[in-house]
Write a protein that holds these residues in place. Structure first.
Motif, PDB file in Angstrom:
ATOM      1  N   HIS A   1       0.829  -1.211   0.000  1.00  0.00           N
ATOM      2  CA  HIS A   1       0.000   0.000   0.000  1.00  0.00           C
ATOM      3  C   HIS A   1       0.866   1.265   0.000  1.00  0.00           C
ATOM      4  O   HIS A   1       2.086   1.187   0.196  1.00  0.00           O
TER       5      HIS A   1
ATOM      6  N   SER B   1      -4.454   8.307  -8.809  1.00  0.00           N
ATOM      7  CA  SER B   1      -5.177   7.035  -9.007  1.00  0.00           C
ATOM      8  C   SER B   1      -6.017   7.045 -10.285  1.00  0.00           C
ATOM      9  O   SER B   1      -6.208   6.005 -10.912  1.00  0.00           O
TER      10      SER B   1
ATOM     11  N   LEU C   1      -6.538   6.180   2.510  1.00  0.00           N
ATOM     12  CA  LEU C   1      -7.620   5.184   2.459  1.00  0.00           C
ATOM     13  C   LEU C   1      -8.236   5.118   1.069  1.00  0.00           C
ATOM     14  O   LEU C   1      -8.534   4.034   0.553  1.00  0.00           O
ATOM     15  N   SER C   2      -8.415   6.281   0.449  1.00  0.00           N
ATOM     16  CA  SER C   2      -9.049   6.220  -0.874  1.00  0.00           C
ATOM     17  C   SER C   2      -8.089   5.636  -1.911  1.00  0.00           C
ATOM     18  O   SER C   2      -8.505   4.904  -2.816  1.00  0.00           O
TER      19      SER C   2
ATOM     20  N   ASP D   1      -5.802   3.326  -1.206  1.00  0.00           N
ATOM     21  CA  ASP D   1      -5.816   1.876  -0.923  1.00  0.00           C
ATOM     22  C   ASP D   1      -6.988   1.236  -1.659  1.00  0.00           C
ATOM     23  O   ASP D   1      -6.854   0.191  -2.299  1.00  0.00           O
ATOM     24  N   TYR D   2      -8.139   1.907  -1.523  1.00  0.00           N
ATOM     25  CA  TYR D   2      -9.350   1.356  -2.140  1.00  0.00           C
ATOM     26  C   TYR D   2      -9.195   1.322  -3.667  1.00  0.00           C
ATOM     27  O   TYR D   2      -9.425   0.289  -4.304  1.00  0.00           O
ATOM     28  N   ASP D   3      -8.777   2.450  -4.234  1.00  0.00           N
ATOM     29  CA  ASP D   3      -8.629   2.534  -5.698  1.00  0.00           C
ATOM     30  C   ASP D   3      -7.604   1.506  -6.211  1.00  0.00           C
ATOM     31  O   ASP D   3      -7.844   0.816  -7.204  1.00  0.00           O
TER      32      ASP D   3
ATOM     33  N   SER E   1      -6.650  -1.296  -4.917  1.00  0.00           N
ATOM     34  CA  SER E   1      -7.019  -2.706  -4.723  1.00  0.00           C
ATOM     35  C   SER E   1      -8.237  -3.134  -5.524  1.00  0.00           C
ATOM     36  O   SER E   1      -8.461  -4.326  -5.707  1.00  0.00           O
ATOM     37  N   THR E   2      -9.030  -2.169  -5.969  1.00  0.00           N
ATOM     38  CA  THR E   2     -10.294  -2.543  -6.615  1.00  0.00           C
ATOM     39  C   THR E   2     -10.335  -2.224  -8.115  1.00  0.00           C
ATOM     40  O   THR E   2     -11.311  -2.547  -8.783  1.00  0.00           O
TER      41      THR E   2
END
Ligand code: DC
Length: 225
Positions: free
Chosen positions: A11, A104, A178-179, A181-183, A185-186
């Motif tokens: 991350h 991202s 956090l955003s 990490d989300y972007d 990973s997804t």
């Protein structure tokens, strides 16, 4: 000892590049910060109004890719490798929160990734490279002799990042991490995943020195195999 490629994924702000730089220096290997490459493309897009109000003009960016040249030069005085965008040193500019907040949207685009991954694979073809990013062990060097996956708690990552970004608030830094990490990973293209053959290092409670020594033991083993 065998010359190998070392893939370091994980991350944002969890110490990947610190470790990668230490290892490259220790072994005399080439270090490549792939995040810097996506950040440089993002800087180009922002400066050329290809991203406006957070919206990327994908068609224009894809057309512009042939005009975007990202490279690295070693700065002897500072003992670091610096990022250049079309021959201009952008090492400081690409580290701003402005870039972090937009990168991202750029790094998720297939065409951007194809171009960057091709450059990264080329750099690694003769081995002797330490590369850090999100898709190094999965896509760039799927056959790397050593794959490390670095992680740390979110609070510790925010604390470390806030030492680098003195003007940004803790809340903004945490939301951004956090955003991302989300972007990361997804997303559809090359998401951040832990490969089965990667060694996971959680460095929340490790000093930089302890992490380095741990990683060295894995490197020695991989080089001897
Ligand atoms: O490691 P970094 O924070 O400098 O990376 C910047 C962004 O680029 C991050 O949000 C994820 C993306 N990235 C990526 O998608 N693939 C990589 N190999 C490296 C970074």
């Amino acid at each position: 000892m065998k010359k190998i490629n070392i893939a370091i994924d994980g991350h944002s702000s969890c110490g990947k590049s610190t470790l990668a730089k230490q290892l490259s220096k220790y072994y005399g290997y080439i270090y490549v910060d792939t995040g810097a490459m996506y950040r440089a493309v993002c800087l180009y897009a922002l400066k050329n109004n290809i991203v406006i109000d957070g919206i990327v003009n994908k068609a224009v960016l894809i057309d512009s890719l042939e005009n975007i040249n990202v490279s690295f030069n070693y700065n002897d005085k500072k003992s670091i490798s610096e990022t250049f965008l079309n021959s201009v040193n952008v090492e400081n500019d690409i580290r701003s929160l402005w870039i972090s907040e937009n990168v991202s949207k750029i790094s998720k685009l297939k065409e951007v990734r194809l171009k960057m991954v091709a450059i990264q694979k080329e750099i690694g073809k003769n081995k002797g490279v330490v590369m850090d990013g999100r898709d190094i062990g999965s896509v760039v060097f799927p056959n790397a002799e050593l794959k490390l996956f670095i992680t740390a708690s979110i609070d510790e990552r925010v604390r470390r990042r806030s030492l680098e970004l003195k003007d940004a608030s803790i809340e903004d830094i945490k939301n951004n991490l956090l955003s991302r990490d989300y972007d990361d990973s997804t997303r559809d293209e090359n998401p951040l995943i832990i490969m089965d053959d990667a060694i996971k290092i959680d460095n929340t409670n490790l000093s930089i020195e302890e992490q380095f020594n741990l990683a060295l033991s894995y490197c020695e083993k991989a080089m001897a195999d």
